[in-house]
Design a protein around this motif. Structure first.
Motif, PDB file in Angstrom:
ATOM      1  N   PHE A 240       0.802  -1.225   0.000  1.00  0.00           N
ATOM      2  CA  PHE A 240       0.000   0.000   0.000  1.00  0.00           C
ATOM      3  C   PHE A 240       0.836   1.278   0.000  1.00  0.00           C
ATOM      4  N   GLU A 241       2.075   1.186  -0.433  1.00  0.00           N
ATOM      5  CA  GLU A 241       2.934   2.375  -0.459  1.00  0.00           C
ATOM      6  C   GLU A 241       2.409   3.424  -1.442  1.00  0.00           C
ATOM      7  N   ALA A 242       1.961   2.976  -2.608  1.00  0.00           N
ATOM      8  CA  ALA A 242       1.464   3.931  -3.606  1.00  0.00           C
ATOM      9  C   ALA A 242       0.204   4.635  -3.101  1.00  0.00           C
ATOM     10  N   GLU A 243      -0.681   3.875  -2.448  1.00  0.00           N
ATOM     11  CA  GLU A 243      -1.915   4.457  -1.930  1.00  0.00           C
ATOM     12  C   GLU A 243      -1.620   5.432  -0.780  1.00  0.00           C
ATOM     13  N   ARG A 244      -0.644   5.074   0.057  1.00  0.00           N
ATOM     14  CA  ARG A 244      -0.266   5.962   1.151  1.00  0.00           C
ATOM     15  C   ARG A 244       0.306   7.268   0.616  1.00  0.00           C
ATOM     16  N   LYS A 245       1.154   7.177  -0.402  1.00  0.00           N
ATOM     17  CA  LYS A 245       1.733   8.377  -1.010  1.00  0.00           C
ATOM     18  C   LYS A 245       0.644   9.235  -1.645  1.00  0.00           C
ATOM     19  N   ALA A 246      -0.309   8.570  -2.302  1.00  0.00           N
ATOM     20  CA  ALA A 246      -1.381   9.312  -2.970  1.00  0.00           C
ATOM     21  C   ALA A 246      -2.262  10.051  -1.971  1.00  0.00           C
ATOM     22  N   THR A 247      -2.555   9.429  -0.836  1.00  0.00           N
ATOM     23  CA  THR A 247      -3.378  10.114   0.171  1.00  0.00           C
ATOM     24  C   THR A 247      -2.637  11.303   0.757  1.00  0.00           C
ATOM     25  N   ARG A 248      -1.339  11.178   0.952  1.00  0.00           N
ATOM     26  CA  ARG A 248      -0.573  12.326   1.443  1.00  0.00           C
ATOM     27  C   ARG A 248      -0.632  13.472   0.436  1.00  0.00           C
ATOM     28  N   ASN A 249      -0.436  13.140  -0.829  1.00  0.00           N
ATOM     29  CA  ASN A 249      -0.463  14.178  -1.864  1.00  0.00           C
ATOM     30  C   ASN A 249      -1.823  14.849  -1.951  1.00  0.00           C
ATOM     31  N   ALA A 250      -2.868  14.070  -1.678  1.00  0.00           N
ATOM     32  CA  ALA A 250      -4.232  14.610  -1.741  1.00  0.00           C
ATOM     33  C   ALA A 250      -4.682  15.205  -0.418  1.00  0.00           C
ATOM     34  N   ASP A 251      -3.832  15.109   0.604  1.00  0.00           N
ATOM     35  CA  ASP A 251      -4.167  15.595   1.947  1.00  0.00           C
ATOM     36  C   ASP A 251      -5.453  14.942   2.450  1.00  0.00           C
ATOM     37  N   LYS A 252      -5.491  13.609   2.306  1.00  0.00           N
ATOM     38  CA  LYS A 252      -6.635  12.830   2.768  1.00  0.00           C
ATOM     39  C   LYS A 252      -6.152  11.735   3.714  1.00  0.00           C
ATOM     40  N   PRO A 253      -7.035  11.240   4.599  1.00  0.00           N
ATOM     41  CA  PRO A 253      -6.625  10.217   5.568  1.00  0.00           C
ATOM     42  C   PRO A 253      -6.463   8.838   4.956  1.00  0.00           C
ATOM     43  N   PHE A 254      -5.576   8.079   5.557  1.00  0.00           N
ATOM     44  CA  PHE A 254      -5.324   6.686   5.185  1.00  0.00           C
ATOM     45  C   PHE A 254      -5.670   5.828   6.392  1.00  0.00           C
ATOM     46  N   ALA A 255      -6.591   4.883   6.222  1.00  0.00           N
ATOM     47  CA  ALA A 255      -6.999   3.972   7.299  1.00  0.00           C
ATOM     48  C   ALA A 255      -6.713   2.548   6.875  1.00  0.00           C
ATOM     49  N   ILE A 256      -6.449   1.666   7.843  1.00  0.00           N
ATOM     50  CA  ILE A 256      -6.076   0.299   7.490  1.00  0.00           C
ATOM     51  C   ILE A 256      -6.496  -0.682   8.583  1.00  0.00           C
ATOM     52  N   HIS A 257      -6.977  -1.854   8.163  1.00  0.00           N
ATOM     53  CA  HIS A 257      -7.211  -2.949   9.098  1.00  0.00           C
ATOM     54  C   HIS A 257      -5.864  -3.460   9.603  1.00  0.00           C
TER      55      HIS A 257
END
Length: 342
Positions: A164-181
């Motif tokens: 999930f590195e790409a998704e984590r980077k994308a959320t940072r760039n979009a200034d949105k939260p990242f949640a995970i089980h």
């Protein structure tokens, strides 16, 4: 136009019971006034359900006896196969029915892990467009960065499924939260989840002492779903230890497995865990709001007026000596008199 609610008010973060009125103007609480009243109503914040999978509404009580992986593991767990087989119309209608139940039973906001990529997010948007619904949804898109881009954040299945590195980077760039089980089946995916620096962890059933320390250091909030964990046989979350180290919010998880009733979730959590009724009510309201920056979950001035009114003279609640314990351990949908979502 001003609206007033009178009765026993569960005020502030401590849910102090006070007799009086809540004054609402333009969708916000403008005053909480102590005064004598004839009302037997109990007024509390509307619930914030901190973890849901509303799409599962197409298959309630399916898959009895299956393991966690057989039920919900992507990409071919039972729920994912059923979601792929459902038409957009079936999915939207089923979600709208569950959302109406949630609202009627006192939920004012929810944090949704939305399967199905962009199509799944759009289906939920159509369901929420129902004229009878005023719920606040915080949507964590799944399965693609594009789903995150049209929703409020990204909701990852777990660090064992992908890095999930790409998704984590994308959320940072979009200034949105990242949640995970994390830590639902075992502790092995907890540290990799922490390494992604999430804004919210979900489950943490198998958290170990070093994980508690890491929670405290990072101040990462956790959403727990004890009824779901019981049904899937993975154990029960260590709610007391989690609360001692971070903010803990309460969620109902998969609609396939459990009714999305926060009353049921509160009662179960409070009766099995070493937590007080006030701590439990806090988990069901303001903790979830705080986790994602919502201005609700409390009865206090300047908060959004998302409130729940219970009939304190119902056959179930009449005679209650402690209104907070009564709300958490005894109240149910039949006691709901009014849900105010402005």
């Amino acid at each position: 136009m001003s609206t007033q609610l009178t009765g026993t008010i569960l005020r502030g973060r401590e849910f102090e019971p006070v007799e009086g009125r809540v004054v609402i103007d333009d969708g916000h609480i403008t005053a909480v006034e102590e005064t004598t009243t004839d009302s037997t109503d109990i007024i509390l914040p509307a619930f914030v359900n901190a973890h849901t999978h509303i799409g599962d509404s197409i298959a309630k009580e399916a898959g009895g006896g299956l393991s966690l992986d057989e039920l919900v593991a992507p990409p071919d767990g039972l729920k994912h196969r059923l979601l792929r087989a459902a038409s957009d119309e079936e999915l939207t209608h089923a979600m709208a029915r569950s959302l109406r139940f949630m609202q009627r039973s006192g939920t004012g906001a929810f944090l949704e892990f939305r399967e199905g990529g962009t199509a799944g997010v759009q289906a939920l948007e159509r369901a929420l467009a129902d004229d009878d619904l005023d719920l606040t949804a915080v949507v964590f898109g799944r399965e693609s960065i594009e789903a995150m881009e049209i929703s409020d954040g990204f909701g990852a299945s777990g660090a064992r499924d992908s890095d999930f590195e790409a998704e984590r980077k994308a959320t940072r760039n979009a200034d949105k939260p990242f949640a995970i089980h994390a830590g639902e089946r075992d502790p092995d995916d907890i540290d990799p989840a922490f390494d992604l620096d999430p804004e919210l962890l979900v489950h943490m059933v198998h958290a170990q002492p070093d994980h508690f320390e890491r929670l405290e250091e990072t101040e990462t909030p956790v959403a727990v779903c004890p009824r779901s964990n019981l049904v899937t046989g993975v154990g029960l979350p260590p709610i007391r230890q989690l609360l001692d180290h971070t903010t803990v919010a309460l969620g109902t998880d998969n609609v396939m497995l459990n009714s999305p009733s926060m009353f049921r979730e509160m009662e179960f959590a409070c009766k099995f865990a070493d937590v007080t009724a006030r701590e439990t009510l806090r988990m069901a309201t303001v903790a979830g709001a705080d986790a994602v920056g919502l201005n609700c979950g409390l009865i206090a001035e300047d908060r959004n007026a998302r409130l729940l009114v219970l009939d304190g003279d119902s056959d179930n609640l009449v005679g209650a000596r402690d209104p907070v314990r009564a709300v958490v351990r005894r109240a149910g949908v039949s006691d709901v008199k009014r849900v105010v979502l402005t």
